[in-house]
Design an enzyme around this catalytic site. Structure first.
Site, PDB file in Angstrom:
ATOM      1  N   GLY A  97       0.832  -1.213   0.000  1.00 15.99           N
ATOM      2  CA  GLY A  97       0.000   0.000   0.000  1.00 15.99           C
ATOM      3  C   GLY A  97       0.857   1.250   0.000  1.00 15.99           C
ATOM      4  O   GLY A  97       0.535   2.243  -0.654  1.00 15.99           O
ATOM      5  N   GLN A 170      -0.087   7.588   4.564  1.00 18.29           N
ATOM      6  CA  GLN A 170       0.128   7.287   3.145  1.00 18.29           C
ATOM      7  C   GLN A 170      -0.537   8.339   2.276  1.00 18.29           C
ATOM      8  O   GLN A 170       0.040   8.801   1.288  1.00 18.29           O
ATOM      9  CB  GLN A 170      -0.412   5.888   2.816  1.00 18.29           C
ATOM     10  CG  GLN A 170       0.400   4.790   3.465  1.00 18.29           C
ATOM     11  CD  GLN A 170      -0.116   3.403   3.143  1.00 18.29           C
ATOM     12  OE1 GLN A 170      -1.146   3.248   2.490  1.00 18.29           O
ATOM     13  NE2 GLN A 170       0.574   2.393   3.631  1.00 18.29           N
ATOM     14  N   ASP A 316      -0.355  -0.144  13.176  1.00 16.79           N
ATOM     15  CA  ASP A 316       0.263  -1.419  12.794  1.00 16.79           C
ATOM     16  C   ASP A 316       0.497  -2.335  13.998  1.00 16.79           C
ATOM     17  O   ASP A 316       0.846  -3.508  13.832  1.00 16.79           O
ATOM     18  CB  ASP A 316       1.586  -1.164  12.064  1.00 16.79           C
ATOM     19  CG  ASP A 316       1.363  -0.515  10.713  1.00 16.79           C
ATOM     20  OD1 ASP A 316       0.243  -0.638  10.166  1.00 16.79           O
ATOM     21  OD2 ASP A 316       2.291   0.132  10.194  1.00 16.79           O
ATOM     22  N   LYS A 343      -6.702  -2.988   5.786  1.00 16.16           N
ATOM     23  CA  LYS A 343      -5.262  -3.279   5.738  1.00 16.16           C
ATOM     24  C   LYS A 343      -5.024  -4.517   4.868  1.00 16.16           C
ATOM     25  O   LYS A 343      -5.890  -4.920   4.105  1.00 16.16           O
ATOM     26  CB  LYS A 343      -4.732  -3.467   7.160  1.00 16.16           C
ATOM     27  CG  LYS A 343      -4.759  -2.171   7.964  1.00 16.16           C
ATOM     28  CD  LYS A 343      -3.781  -1.167   7.399  1.00 16.16           C
ATOM     29  CE  LYS A 343      -3.829   0.156   8.130  1.00 16.16           C
ATOM     30  NZ  LYS A 343      -3.032   1.181   7.494  1.00 16.16           N
ATOM     31  N   ARG A 347      -8.251  -6.727   9.351  1.00 17.85           N
ATOM     32  CA  ARG A 347      -7.522  -7.120  10.570  1.00 17.85           C
ATOM     33  C   ARG A 347      -8.429  -7.325  11.769  1.00 17.85           C
ATOM     34  O   ARG A 347      -8.079  -8.076  12.678  1.00 17.85           O
ATOM     35  CB  ARG A 347      -6.409  -6.122  10.895  1.00 17.85           C
ATOM     36  CG  ARG A 347      -5.205  -6.347  10.021  1.00 17.85           C
ATOM     37  CD  ARG A 347      -3.953  -5.607  10.495  1.00 17.85           C
ATOM     38  NE  ARG A 347      -2.886  -5.872   9.530  1.00 17.85           N
ATOM     39  CZ  ARG A 347      -1.896  -5.050   9.239  1.00 17.85           C
ATOM     40  NH1 ARG A 347      -1.810  -3.877   9.847  1.00 17.85           N
ATOM     41  NH2 ARG A 347      -0.980  -5.392   8.355  1.00 17.85           N
TER      42      ARG A 347
HETATM   43  C1  S3P Z   1       2.356   3.669   6.480  1.00 11.42           C
HETATM   44  C2  S3P Z   1       1.208   4.212   6.985  1.00 11.42           C
HETATM   45  C3  S3P Z   1       0.139   3.406   7.588  1.00 11.42           C
HETATM   46  C4  S3P Z   1       0.655   2.027   7.990  1.00 11.42           C
HETATM   47  C5  S3P Z   1       1.475   1.370   6.912  1.00 11.42           C
HETATM   48  C6  S3P Z   1       2.665   2.235   6.562  1.00 11.42           C
HETATM   49  C7  S3P Z   1       3.335   4.575   5.847  1.00 11.42           C
HETATM   50  O1  S3P Z   1      -0.892   3.229   6.638  1.00 11.42           O
HETATM   51  O2  S3P Z   1      -0.427   1.197   8.348  1.00 11.42           O
HETATM   52  O3  S3P Z   1       1.935   0.102   7.350  1.00 11.42           O
HETATM   53  O4  S3P Z   1       4.479   4.157   5.619  1.00 11.42           O
HETATM   54  O5  S3P Z   1       2.970   5.730   5.589  1.00 11.42           O
HETATM   55  P1  S3P Z   1      -2.109   4.287   6.503  1.00 11.42           P
HETATM   56  O6  S3P Z   1      -1.516   5.583   6.173  1.00 11.42           O
HETATM   57  O7  S3P Z   1      -2.952   3.774   5.385  1.00 11.42           O
HETATM   58  O8  S3P Z   1      -2.796   4.252   7.825  1.00 11.42           O
END
Ligand code: S3P
Length: 431
Positions: A97, A170, A316, A343, A347
């Site tokens: 993701g 993200q 996480d 996720k 989860r």
């Molecule tokens: C991450 C942000 C989180 C996290 C993922 C890594 C990142 O996701 O769960 O494992 O590196 O920015 P979300 O922004 O979708 O919550």
């Protein structure tokens, strides 16, 4: 994928020193900044999991070259202005993701035609959260149902003012990367703070970014990024599993080395310290991305609550926190967790079904669950549902159960932590 179930046996104690793999979030970002730079950057302790490799494979399509060593990688980029613009075939983000959403931001403003795809799990995850704001900025993106594949046609971007509707690092990072290639200024309001590695690394690598209260702002990138050498600190979300093992298995002591102590990532440790768990932090590097060592000893677990305000800071760590809650006396509550349904697996479902099958008292809600403890967990055959963090949580459950746990689809740990089972074997003493 290794089809054989992994058997994890109960342990008498866990002991030893562990050096964590490089933080996954920081690793992805370091690669993206190295790709923006013109010249050779060297990254030490890059996370060696399949997700970070997905970022490398995608960036290769743009003409960026990588030389992978055992503990380091050299990135040689022509600079973003000279990226390859004739992309042959789709770019495959695998299970990641972070690769998809961050790269979407970076690609949207490059004037490149490209199709982004992913594996079955990634193709089921929501991308509308990046498609909507990127379209507002002027991006031309085709997607049937707000999911992958996403097809980008080269277009020009303009800065927007955007308030994040979901707390997501993200999405924030996607828009920060897009903002670097948009005319005018991009403003992003983040009501709930999420991990801030993108902002920190922009500062570290000489890109101006501003923050006023909860609003971030960024200008179009006018200069090339200078190549750099960077050491990635250890992953606190990977450390979370060893912390749980050290706390829950009796007579245990573990030392974890050079972990990221970024304040937006250590909510899990703070929560456990607050309920009296024996975790000692020894901070050794106080730079913008701080790191240090931590020492964990077996502890009595008290019940606790996780509410909406803090879920983004330990998103996480929820699977492993759920396991910890099964060993606490009384009721622990987990709420505000709707994001967990989006996720690598749903989860909430993966946690509830697996822990229930091991005898835990657990009640599911649409946005979380309650756990009633303490419960001596029973060994059983459980399923990672193709989710690395669920596989690692179930493995730690195996250490404290009354008989062995068999984990289906265990090799998914390779997504973030290929050495996980080797370390588990090294630190655990058989009962
Ligand atoms: C991450 C942000 C989180 C996290 C993922 C890594 C990142 O996701 O769960 O494992 O590196 O920015 P979300 O922004 O979708 O919550």
């Amino acid at each position: 994928m290794n089809k054989k179930n992994k058997i994890v046996k109960p342990a008498k104690f866990v002991k030893g020193q562990i050096t964590l793999p490089g933080d996954k979030s920081i690793s992805h970002r370091t690669l993206l900044f190295a790709a923006l730079a013109k010249g050779k950057s060297k990254i030490k302790f890059l996370n060696n999991g399949a997700d970070v490799l997905s970022t490398i494979v995608c960036l290769q399509k743009f003409g960026i070259k990588f030389q992978l060593g055992r503990y380091s990688v050299e990135v040689d980029s022509p600079g973003f202005k000279k990226w390859n613009r004739e992309i042959v075939g789709p770019i495959n983000c695998g299970n990641s993701g972070t690769t998809t959403r961050l790269l979407a931001g970076l690609v949207a403003g490059q004037g490149i035609d490209v199709k982004m795809i992913g594996d079955e799990s990634l193709s089921a995850r929501p991308m509308k959260r990046v498609i909507d704001p990127l379209r507002q900025m002027g991006a031309d993106i085709k997607s049937d149902d707000g999911k992958l594949p996403m097809i980008f046609h080269g277009s020009k971007l303009e800065g927007i003012r955007y308030t994040l509707p979901v707390a997501s690092a993200q999405v924030k990072s996607c828009l920060l990367f897009a903002g670097l290639f948009a005319d005018g200024k991009t403003y992003i309001t983040e009501k709930i703070q999420t991990r801030d590695h993108t902002e920190n690394m922009m500062k570290i690598f000489g890109i101006s970014i501003f923050k006023k209260k909860d609003v971030l702002s960024i200008n179009k990138l006018k200069h090339l990024v200078i190549p750099f050498n960077y050491s990635v600190p250890g992953d606190p979300s990977a450390a979370a599993f060893w912390i749980a093992a050290g706390l829950l298995v009796p007579n245990s002591k573990l030392t974890l080395k050079r972990i990221s102590l970024n304040p937006s990532r250590i909510c899990y440790i703070k929560l456990l310290q607050k309920i009296g768990c024996k975790i000692r932090i020894n901070s050794t590097d106080q730079s913008l991305e701080p790191s240090g060592n931590i020492i964990i000893q077996s502890s009595k677990i008290k019940s606790f609550s996780v509410g909406k305000k803090i879920t983004a800071s330990l998103i996480d760590e929820i699977p492993i926190l759920a396991l910890i809650a099964t060993q606490a006396k009384g009721k622990s509550t987990f709420r505000g967790l709707k994001e967990l349904r989006h996720k690598e697996s749903d989860r909430i479902k993966s946690i509830v079904e697996n822990l229930k099958s091991m005898g835990a008292g657990i009640k599911e809600y649409s946005n979380g669950f309650d756990i009633f403890g303490p419960t001596k967990l029973k060994g059983n055959t459980v399923d990672s549902y193709g989710d690395h963090r669920i596989a690692m949580m179930l493995s730690i459950a195996g250490l404290i159960a009354n008989s062995p746990v068999k984990i289906k689809n265990h090799s998914i740990v390779n997504i973030s932590y290929p050495d996980f089972y080797g370390i588990l074997k090294r630190i655990s003493s058989k009962r």
